[in-house]
Design a protein around this motif. Structure first.
Motif, PDB file in Angstrom:
ATOM      1  N   ILE A  43      48.923  27.191  55.208  1.00  0.00           N
ATOM      2  CA  ILE A  43      47.748  27.642  54.613  1.00  0.00           C
ATOM      3  C   ILE A  43      47.413  26.919  53.093  1.00  0.00           C
ATOM      4  CG2 ILE A  43      46.320  29.750  53.512  1.00  0.00           C
ATOM      5  CD1 ILE A  43      46.880  29.800  56.565  1.00  0.00           C
ATOM      6  N   LYS A  44      46.201  26.337  53.257  1.00  0.00           N
ATOM      7  CA  LYS A  44      45.836  25.453  51.772  1.00  0.00           C
ATOM      8  C   LYS A  44      44.478  26.051  51.330  1.00  0.00           C
ATOM      9  CE  LYS A  44      47.283  21.295  54.311  1.00  0.00           C
ATOM     10  NZ  LYS A  44      46.856  19.939  55.170  1.00  0.00           N
ATOM     11  N   ALA A  45      44.903  27.002  50.505  1.00  0.00           N
ATOM     12  CA  ALA A  45      43.924  27.787  49.789  1.00  0.00           C
ATOM     13  C   ALA A  45      43.854  27.916  48.387  1.00  0.00           C
ATOM     14  CB  ALA A  45      44.049  29.391  50.352  1.00  0.00           C
ATOM     15  N   GLN A  46      44.642  26.755  47.742  1.00  0.00           N
ATOM     16  CA  GLN A  46      44.601  26.725  46.457  1.00  0.00           C
ATOM     17  C   GLN A  46      43.274  26.797  45.621  1.00  0.00           C
ATOM     18  OE1 GLN A  46      46.916  23.675  44.969  1.00  0.00           O
ATOM     19  NE2 GLN A  46      46.936  24.260  42.938  1.00  0.00           N
ATOM     20  N   GLY A  47      42.984  27.717  44.819  1.00  0.00           N
ATOM     21  CA  GLY A  47      41.634  27.944  44.064  1.00  0.00           C
ATOM     22  C   GLY A  47      40.809  28.942  45.038  1.00  0.00           C
ATOM     23  N   ARG A  48      41.280  28.977  46.024  1.00  0.00           N
ATOM     24  CA  ARG A  48      40.238  29.823  47.137  1.00  0.00           C
ATOM     25  C   ARG A  48      40.908  31.307  47.596  1.00  0.00           C
ATOM     26  NH1 ARG A  48      38.638  25.093  51.419  1.00  0.00           N
ATOM     27  NH2 ARG A  48      40.914  24.667  51.051  1.00  0.00           N
ATOM     28  N   THR A  49      41.348  31.906  46.399  1.00  0.00           N
ATOM     29  CA  THR A  49      42.136  33.184  46.657  1.00  0.00           C
ATOM     30  C   THR A  49      41.500  34.072  45.837  1.00  0.00           C
ATOM     31  OG1 THR A  49      44.274  31.983  47.101  1.00  0.00           O
ATOM     32  CG2 THR A  49      44.445  34.376  46.374  1.00  0.00           C
ATOM     33  N   ARG A  50      41.297  35.356  46.184  1.00  0.00           N
ATOM     34  CA  ARG A  50      40.472  36.327  45.489  1.00  0.00           C
ATOM     35  C   ARG A  50      41.324  37.573  45.448  1.00  0.00           C
ATOM     36  NH1 ARG A  50      34.863  35.304  44.449  1.00  0.00           N
ATOM     37  NH2 ARG A  50      35.224  37.108  43.280  1.00  0.00           N
ATOM     38  N   LYS A  51      41.271  38.080  44.434  1.00  0.00           N
ATOM     39  CA  LYS A  51      42.058  39.527  44.310  1.00  0.00           C
ATOM     40  C   LYS A  51      40.957  40.710  44.202  1.00  0.00           C
ATOM     41  CE  LYS A  51      46.530  38.142  42.675  1.00  0.00           C
ATOM     42  NZ  LYS A  51      47.597  38.204  41.923  1.00  0.00           N
ATOM     43  N   LEU A  52      40.906  41.787  44.802  1.00  0.00           N
ATOM     44  CA  LEU A  52      39.836  42.772  44.984  1.00  0.00           C
ATOM     45  C   LEU A  52      40.537  43.887  44.422  1.00  0.00           C
ATOM     46  CD1 LEU A  52      38.160  41.881  48.073  1.00  0.00           C
ATOM     47  CD2 LEU A  52      37.418  40.766  45.961  1.00  0.00           C
ATOM     48  N   SER A  53      40.310  44.502  43.222  1.00  0.00           N
ATOM     49  CA  SER A  53      40.935  45.689  42.633  1.00  0.00           C
ATOM     50  C   SER A  53      39.836  46.698  42.402  1.00  0.00           C
ATOM     51  CB  SER A  53      41.611  45.346  41.042  1.00  0.00           C
ATOM     52  OG  SER A  53      40.559  44.906  40.500  1.00  0.00           O
ATOM     53  N   GLN A  54      38.640  46.542  42.632  1.00  0.00           N
ATOM     54  CA  GLN A  54      37.568  47.566  42.485  1.00  0.00           C
ATOM     55  C   GLN A  54      37.565  48.494  43.935  1.00  0.00           C
ATOM     56  OE1 GLN A  54      35.355  48.552  39.817  1.00  0.00           O
ATOM     57  NE2 GLN A  54      35.775  50.378  41.296  1.00  0.00           N
ATOM     58  N   ASN A  55      37.755  49.876  43.740  1.00  0.00           N
ATOM     59  CA  ASN A  55      37.958  50.729  44.945  1.00  0.00           C
ATOM     60  C   ASN A  55      36.440  51.268  45.184  1.00  0.00           C
ATOM     61  OD1 ASN A  55      37.909  53.671  46.397  1.00  0.00           O
ATOM     62  ND2 ASN A  55      39.955  52.505  46.662  1.00  0.00           N
ATOM     63  N   TYR A  56      35.953  51.121  46.189  1.00  0.00           N
ATOM     64  CA  TYR A  56      34.481  51.681  46.699  1.00  0.00           C
ATOM     65  C   TYR A  56      34.884  52.972  47.647  1.00  0.00           C
ATOM     66  CZ  TYR A  56      32.608  46.956  45.094  1.00  0.00           C
ATOM     67  OH  TYR A  56      32.331  46.137  44.394  1.00  0.00           O
ATOM     68  N   ARG A  57      35.617  52.880  48.378  1.00  0.00           N
ATOM     69  CA  ARG A  57      35.666  54.045  49.271  1.00  0.00           C
ATOM     70  C   ARG A  57      35.911  55.412  48.730  1.00  0.00           C
ATOM     71  NH1 ARG A  57      40.342  52.723  52.902  1.00  0.00           N
ATOM     72  NH2 ARG A  57      38.735  51.179  53.764  1.00  0.00           N
ATOM     73  N   ASN A  58      37.268  55.439  47.956  1.00  0.00           N
ATOM     74  CA  ASN A  58      37.457  56.774  47.355  1.00  0.00           C
ATOM     75  C   ASN A  58      36.957  57.185  46.122  1.00  0.00           C
ATOM     76  OD1 ASN A  58      40.478  55.273  48.203  1.00  0.00           O
ATOM     77  ND2 ASN A  58      39.392  56.307  49.649  1.00  0.00           N
ATOM     78  N   THR A  59      37.124  58.587  45.855  1.00  0.00           N
ATOM     79  CA  THR A  59      36.793  59.105  44.572  1.00  0.00           C
ATOM     80  C   THR A  59      37.780  58.777  43.717  1.00  0.00           C
ATOM     81  OG1 THR A  59      37.989  61.318  45.047  1.00  0.00           O
ATOM     82  CG2 THR A  59      35.422  60.969  45.655  1.00  0.00           C
TER      83      THR A  59
END
Length: 625
Positions: free
Chosen positions: A412-428
């Motif tokens: 997998i060649k994804a250097q610079g194309r990795t995103r971390k998603l920490s915001q939760n939309y589903r739960n309270t």
């Protein structure tokens, strides 16, 4: 500042478009949506502006100067460009054409239309067309006899446009309002009405449709019985989905961060392109594959049906290999079986003709995949090096024993194309905090995140607040079920639909068989219906009626408004404590609004849960009548 999409203009944009883009972005209020060149089934207006106080306005920007216009009428302009004279639609007529293409779709949703009086069936908010002539002044337009065809206030000329820098949101909104040829007082559009319009303009943003309630529309709005609303990606998710391009891309995010929604939006966008695209969505769970198919089918879009294939990994492998290896030959060694399956599939993919491969492969819940399976996903692409490969995962939801690997080791060649998603939309916030407290102690915090495929991402705060999750303590498994039935009755009384309620359990052993049968019987007798998902996982559908009964592993990737977890003590027994706690984390984070846990007996795990500062404890020692 307006919510503008995309967040940067392409280089092909004209100078006039760039000027208008900057003004709209900087001067409009922050409840305005602005789209540059949205795709309306092959039509591309320059701008669409949507505001709860303004309505919907289509803006056409023309960079012609007065000398380029050779001849003009109310319908067509003959314009000299690059030494050639071309006949083009009048800017006003062109804008009306775009608006007409949108109007019928908007009128198809009764939450957007007036329900009575002389205007029954017409939109409940103003729609209009405006034109900006960025290189012609009003004086030049009058001198060249163009002004009678492009009159103010529907048209803005260059000399006025130059005064818009720093104009402020109040004056700009007033000027845009003047562009409407038909204007009337209306109830300010609600968030759900705005999102329904967004979903109509861009179907790929649609998450789901659901029945409308009085909470979804302005107070006093006349709501038809069969009215529905469209739930969409939010602004940040839309920006992220639209920023994706070809190549290998990795998304690691917490439960409820919208990973699957962004993946589906990407698949729909690819399927909607002019060139035919073969899009493959892969996942491990049979139920999740069925769920994703049902979400796509809800859109009733022929391109999606023809171009998007959703399948779980083993069915996909079988379709290519003809048959799967016999698991009995591997002495219950799952990873040995998985490795061999991957190797066999890799060999078969090498022989697969190019036209039978895929333009895009999107992998949901990739933390359930073995290393060799990821290699198969790459080799399934027509262009393995730079083809469209999207992989989404969450290390905190790893429910299966897989050997760790790095992305580099599987190509997998994804250097610079990795995103971390920490915001939760589903739960309270209350549900998220309780769930995270369950797995926080067993998540590996010392891993080298640059060298591990599925790192742990800590969630940031949720966007909503609600009631605290409740731990119900009972005499035995039977009274746990009786207490759960009582809570379901309350939920239905509170207007929850049975299909929005899920009962998630870890397993059903001999001790749970009798209360399980009783639970199903009572749900049917009470008229709620009972949908035992694990009894027929391949046909899971979001529209199927009845309270859902489903295991924790099969619930991976799904979501429900209310979740009840009976026999919660099951998650505290067995040798693999980490996996058990992750199963409980997955179960708890399926809940959008309400979460109830039920337990009985003297288990140490129950005592630990009772000490949690994130759970309210209730002792249910009376049976339901």
């Amino acid at each position: 500042m307006a919510l503008i999409i995309p967040d940067a203009l392409p280089t092909k944009a004209s100078q006039g478009e760039k000027k208008v883009y900057k003004i709209l972005r900087d001067e409009l209020p922050d409840d305005c949506y602005v789209w540059y060149e949205p795709n309306l089934k092959g039509l591309f207006p320059d701008f669409i502006i949507l505001s709860p106080t303004l309505g919907l306005l289509i803006l056409e920007v023309k960079g012609w100067n007065s000398k380029q216009i050779v001849k003009a009428s109310s319908n067509f302009f003959e314009v000299e460009q690059d030494g050639k004279i071309e006949s083009q639609q009048s800017p006003v007529r062109q804008g009306k054409g775009y608006l007409d293409a949108l109007l019928q779709k908007l009128k198809g949703y009764s939450v957007l239309t007036q329900d009575d009086g002389d205007y029954q069936g017409k939109l409940a908010f103003p729609v209009g067309v405006g034109v900006i002539m960025s290189n012609i002044t009003e004086a030049e337009a009058r001198d060249e006899n163009i002004y009678p065809l492009l009159e103010k206030p529907q048209v803005v000329y260059r000399d006025e446009l130059l005064q818009w820098d720093g104009i402020g949101d109040r004056l700009l909104m007033k000027r845009l309002s003047d562009m409407f040829t038909v204007r009337f007082n209306f109830m300010l559009l609600s968030d759900d009405q705005i999102n329904t319009i967004r979903g109509i303009i861009h179907p790929e943003l649609t998450v789901r449709t659901e029945p409308a309630t009085p909470k979804n529309v302005p107070q006093g709005f006349s709501l038809k019985q069969d009215a529905i609303i469209i739930k969409t990606l939010d602004y940040k998710q839309e920006l992220l989905a639209r920023s994706l391009h070809s190549g290998h891309r990795l998304f690691c995010g917490v439960a409820g961060s919208g990973k699957t929604l962004i993946l589906l939006s990407r698949a729909k966008s690819l399927a909607s392109t002019l060139l035919p695209q073969r899009v493959l969505i892969l996942c491990f769970n049979i139920t999740l594959a069925a769920y994703l198919r049902s979400l796509i089918e809800q859109n009733n879009n022929a391109l999606y049906r023809d171009r998007i294939e959703v399948v779980h990994f083993h069915d996909w492998a079988k379709s290519i290999l003809g048959r799967l290896p016999n698991p009995r030959l591997y002495d219950s060694d799952d990873e040995k079986y998985n490795d061999n399956l991957g190797e066999l599939l890799l060999e078969a993919l090498k022989e697969l003709p190019l036209e039978q491969k895929w333009d895009a492969v999107l992998v949901d819940e990739a933390h359930t995949f073995s290393a060799s399976w990821i290699k198969c996903c790459t080799d399934a692409l027509k262009d393995p090096e730079s083809g469209d490969l999207m992989i989404v995962s969450d290390g905190s939801q790893s429910l299966y024993q897989r050997r760790k690997f790095s992305w580099k080791s599987v190509g997998i060649k994804a250097q610079g194309r990795t995103r971390k998603l920490s915001q939760n939309y589903r739960n309270t916030e209350e549900i998220l905090s309780a769930a995270w407290s369950v797995v926080q102690s067993i998540n590996d915090s010392d891993e080298d995140e640059d060298d591990v495929a599925f790192p742990i991402v800590k969630p940031s705060t949720a966007l909503r607040n609600g009631q605290r999750p409740i731990l119900h303590l009972s005499h035995n498994r039977q009274t746990e079920v009786e207490a759960a039935i009582g809570e379901i009755q309350k939920l239905v009384t509170d207007s929850f639909l049975p299909k929005d309620i899920a009962i998630i359990y870890r397993y059903k052993a001999q001790h749970e068989q009798a209360p399980f049968d009783y639970l199903m019987q009572q749900l049917e007798q009470l008229g709620f219906g009972c949908y035992w998902v694990n009894n027929d996982k391949r046909d899971y559908n979001t529209q199927h009626q009845g309270v859902r009964l489903i295991t924790a592993k099969s619930a991976l990737g799904l979501e429900f408004k209310a979740v009840l977890i009976p026999w919660v003590q099951q998650f505290g027994v067995g040798d693999d404590r980490a996996t058990a706690l992750r199963e409980l984390y997955v179960s708890m984070t399926r809940a959008q609004e309400v979460l109830h846990l039920f337990g009985s007996g003297g288990f140490e795990f129950l005592k630990t849960l009772q000490q949690s500062t994130h759970l309210d404890v209730k002792k249910d020692y009376s049976a339901v009548a």
